[in-house]
Design a protein around this motif. Sequence first.
Motif, PDB file in Angstrom:
ATOM      1  N   ARG A 159      13.772  94.502  24.949  1.00 42.89           N
ATOM      2  CA  ARG A 159      14.369  95.740  24.464  1.00 42.89           C
ATOM      3  C   ARG A 159      13.995  96.053  23.019  1.00 42.89           C
ATOM      4  O   ARG A 159      14.044  97.204  22.579  1.00 42.89           O
ATOM      5  N   ASP A 284      23.312  99.033  16.484  1.00 45.89           N
ATOM      6  CA  ASP A 284      22.477  99.752  17.440  1.00 45.89           C
ATOM      7  C   ASP A 284      21.595 100.816  16.785  1.00 45.89           C
ATOM      8  O   ASP A 284      20.497 101.097  17.271  1.00 45.89           O
ATOM      9  N   ASN A 285      22.063 101.408  15.688  1.00 50.50           N
ATOM     10  CA  ASN A 285      21.301 102.499  15.079  1.00 50.50           C
ATOM     11  C   ASN A 285      20.306 102.017  14.022  1.00 50.50           C
ATOM     12  O   ASN A 285      19.767 102.809  13.265  1.00 50.50           O
ATOM     13  N   GLN A 328      22.134 114.926  23.445  1.00 55.75           N
ATOM     14  CA  GLN A 328      22.651 114.331  24.667  1.00 55.75           C
ATOM     15  C   GLN A 328      22.166 115.167  25.840  1.00 55.75           C
ATOM     16  O   GLN A 328      22.296 116.387  25.824  1.00 55.75           O
ATOM     17  N   ILE A 341      18.573 106.166  22.226  1.00 49.08           N
ATOM     18  CA  ILE A 341      19.402 105.691  21.122  1.00 49.08           C
ATOM     19  C   ILE A 341      20.303 104.556  21.594  1.00 49.08           C
ATOM     20  O   ILE A 341      20.540 103.583  20.875  1.00 49.08           O
ATOM     21  N   ASP A 342      20.817 104.681  22.818  1.00 49.95           N
ATOM     22  CA  ASP A 342      21.665 103.647  23.395  1.00 49.95           C
ATOM     23  C   ASP A 342      20.999 103.074  24.637  1.00 49.95           C
ATOM     24  O   ASP A 342      20.077 103.677  25.205  1.00 49.95           O
ATOM     25  N   ASP A 343      21.482 101.928  25.083  1.00 45.20           N
ATOM     26  CA  ASP A 343      20.991 101.366  26.336  1.00 45.20           C
ATOM     27  C   ASP A 343      21.335 102.298  27.490  1.00 45.20           C
ATOM     28  O   ASP A 343      22.432 102.868  27.547  1.00 45.20           O
ATOM     29  N   ARG A 350      27.345  98.418  35.035  1.00 41.08           N
ATOM     30  CA  ARG A 350      26.794  98.583  33.679  1.00 41.08           C
ATOM     31  C   ARG A 350      25.641  97.611  33.401  1.00 41.08           C
ATOM     32  O   ARG A 350      25.530  97.045  32.326  1.00 41.08           O
ATOM     33  N   SER A 355      16.327  99.699  27.690  1.00 40.62           N
ATOM     34  CA  SER A 355      16.993  99.330  26.444  1.00 40.62           C
ATOM     35  C   SER A 355      16.823 100.400  25.376  1.00 40.62           C
ATOM     36  O   SER A 355      15.895 101.212  25.411  1.00 40.62           O
ATOM     37  N   ARG A 356      17.733 100.400  24.442  1.00 41.38           N
ATOM     38  CA  ARG A 356      17.669 101.311  23.295  1.00 41.38           C
ATOM     39  C   ARG A 356      16.355 101.089  22.549  1.00 41.38           C
ATOM     40  O   ARG A 356      15.807  99.990  22.510  1.00 41.38           O
ATOM     41  N   ILE A 381      22.794 111.014  28.400  1.00 44.01           N
ATOM     42  CA  ILE A 381      22.082 109.956  27.691  1.00 44.01           C
ATOM     43  C   ILE A 381      21.712 110.471  26.301  1.00 44.01           C
ATOM     44  O   ILE A 381      21.168 111.570  26.164  1.00 44.01           O
ATOM     45  N   ARG A 382      22.027 109.687  25.291  1.00 48.94           N
ATOM     46  CA  ARG A 382      21.666 110.084  23.926  1.00 48.94           C
ATOM     47  C   ARG A 382      20.226 109.675  23.635  1.00 48.94           C
ATOM     48  O   ARG A 382      19.842 108.522  23.847  1.00 48.94           O
TER      49      ARG A 382
END
Length: 397
Positions: A159, A284-285, A328, A341-343, A350, A355-356, A381-382
């Motif tokens: 990822r 995450d960011n 989004q 941006i996110d998984d 889940r 992966s992000r 999804i972002r």
Amino acid sequence: MEKTTDLIVVVDPDDGVQAGVKRLFGDHLKVVCFAESEEALLFIRQNTGVAVILSCYNLPGRGGPSFLRACETLVPQAARVMLTRENSAEAITNALHEGRVFLFLQKPCKQAELVTAVETALGHHRHLAKDRALLERTLAGSIKLLIDMMALFHPEAFRRTSTVRKQALKIAKGLGIKKTWELEMAVMLSPLGEALLPKEILSRYRAARSLTEQERDVLNRSPAQTRDLLTNIPQLEKVSEYLFLSARGYDGSGFPQDGPKGKDIPRVARIIKLLTDLWYASPDNGPDAAAFEAMTINKGKYDPELLALAKEVLMDDVPEEKKKFVTQCHIRSLKPGDVLIDDALTEGNRELVLSRGHLLTLTTIRRLEHFHQTTGVRQPIRVERRQTAEEAVVAEA
């Protein structure tokens, strides 16, 4: 001779030879001269774009043939030329077999003969460089396909590759590294060792939980397994060694226990070590002040110059003209070039799908569509999307 930016290295204690080569080629090539082998090797390690190396036979230090053999390892595309007064069969054999020279010239060498030799050597170098560039592009494409396939089965391990690759290129630019192929290959293949590990061992290790002696032995053998897998692949010999040493701390800690430390650790391995640990310390960011603060606590493990440079280049402000915006959207609205941006997770249990940090392509978007049809993917999804000129006008309106 046409003016070029090619670099020619002369290694000969004879001042007359150095002055003669500069006089003949200084207006057309960049000429750097040394009187002994070790200083020349240090320069070549830091300037891997060398086109031609001229060396005498009786070279102070390790000797001409041994010096040229070391050069072959460092800069295999450079044409190696031996200049010597030795004319015995033994000397010629040593030059050809140990030094693996491209050309062998007797001293004193006529001006026209030397010019022809250097022009021929430059042509040989350019041919090798062209072939290597083609091979690197082909190999890079094959490795990218391999990574994409392995990411389907080990998404957690792979990822980070997209994000870390961008960070590595920023650091390379800050260091003035122009040829980044080996660094990029090392980054892309760096999760291979993790993918070979049982998931329960990896999760316990990343959570800083205690491991049994057997589990730690499996963990410690991971870099060696990675090296063994890659070492026989042409052009990846150095990459495999970088990855083998990428768990080695700058202070001598880590794996392997009897490995090098400090500047003796290859620079690519030091960069991989730094960026891998930074990934796990970051939110995450992306990296923030807290992540670098955590790295500073264990700063002995990292090259201090690289750590300072990483903090400088990875936390700088993004130029306005390169600004991206976050949106989004549902799967049907995703575009190639979007970055997660996110998984991307399945709706029910889940599980990780992508992966992000993953750069979306038509293939990966179709993969998301397939998962959504069969299992369901959490939406919206972002994604991070580069803003086009038309979108910028609309946004301002």
